[in-house]
Design an enzyme around this catalytic site. Sequence first.
Site, PDB file in Angstrom:
ATOM      1  N   LYS A  84       0.852  -1.184   0.000  1.00 31.30           N
ATOM      2  CA  LYS A  84       0.000   0.000   0.000  1.00 31.30           C
ATOM      3  C   LYS A  84       0.894   1.242   0.000  1.00 31.30           C
ATOM      4  O   LYS A  84       1.809   1.362   0.824  1.00 31.30           O
ATOM      5  CB  LYS A  84      -0.888  -0.030   1.249  1.00 31.30           C
ATOM      6  CG  LYS A  84      -2.274   0.513   1.037  1.00 31.30           C
ATOM      7  CD  LYS A  84      -3.131   0.201   2.255  1.00 31.30           C
ATOM      8  CE  LYS A  84      -4.418   0.980   2.222  1.00 31.30           C
ATOM      9  NZ  LYS A  84      -5.173   0.830   3.461  1.00 31.30           N
TER      10      LYS A  84
HETATM   11  O1  G3P Z   1      -7.659   1.772   5.428  1.00 36.14           O
HETATM   12  C1  G3P Z   1      -8.075   2.889   4.705  1.00 36.14           C
HETATM   13  C2  G3P Z   1      -9.446   3.415   5.089  1.00 36.14           C
HETATM   14  O2  G3P Z   1     -10.406   2.426   4.916  1.00 36.14           O
HETATM   15  C3  G3P Z   1      -9.503   4.113   6.415  1.00 36.14           C
HETATM   16  O3  G3P Z   1     -10.820   4.398   6.805  1.00 36.14           O
HETATM   17  O4  G3P Z   1     -12.428   5.049   8.545  1.00 36.14           O
HETATM   18  O5  G3P Z   1     -10.015   5.623   8.855  1.00 36.14           O
HETATM   19  O6  G3P Z   1     -11.395   6.820   7.173  1.00 36.14           O
HETATM   20  P1  G3P Z   1     -11.174   5.527   7.904  1.00 36.14           P
END
Ligand code: G3P
Length: 225
Positions: A84
């Site tokens: 990633k």
């Molecule tokens: O892992 C990337 C993403 O899904 C993070 O989500 O909820 O931290 O905005 P969030």
Amino acid sequence: MKLFVDTGDVEEVRQAAEWGVLDGVTTNPTLIAKSGKGFRETVLKICELVPDGDVSAEVVATEYDAMLKEAKEISSWHERIVVKVPLIEPGVRLVKALTDQGIRTNATLVFSVPQALLAAKAGATYISNFVGRVDDISGDGMAAVADTVAMIHHYGFESQVLVASIRHPLHVVHALESGADVGTMPFKVMQMLFKHPLTDSGLKRFLDDWHAAGLSIFERTRAGR
Ligand code: G3P
């Protein structure tokens, strides 16, 4: 659409994998930090729990040479690890270099179609388009997802559009409507996908009626009684 769980918690991966509908796992530095365990051991355990799924693990350097070194290290841990990479200038360069070497990548922190275009041109395997964080600041996170899906199909790029930062089941519905390839979500959102009040009340009624009639699936035949 593939279903990924977005977590660094091995127990959550274990439970989601038991349902038999889990296609992969995404992690990020925050989630790994929250797990309280080492990065390599956590990612390898996740690979073991999801035997056919891709597992995204993120670099943390922000300078090209250091990012490349981290990416090589991470990708050496397991064949199903997808590296990633944040969508910054050295990140796009890194995605291109890794793609040329046959290493799969997930371009992350993507919020716009122009960013998705750069990731697609660099050959990213997955493009992680965040929705919840845009909605949090009164934007329409899903708009960029729909436009990116259209762009990928129109120009024939091979990248898969991964909807990230999913916060609730309606995001999942909208991801499906956009034609996205993958939705990654926290374990608690995945649990919410099961829920419908009519399922609960319907099941209660079925079981109440069944038990009130004194029935059993394993009852003997009349002759055997
Ligand atoms: O892992 C990337 C993403 O899904 C993070 O989500 O909820 O931290 O905005 P969030």
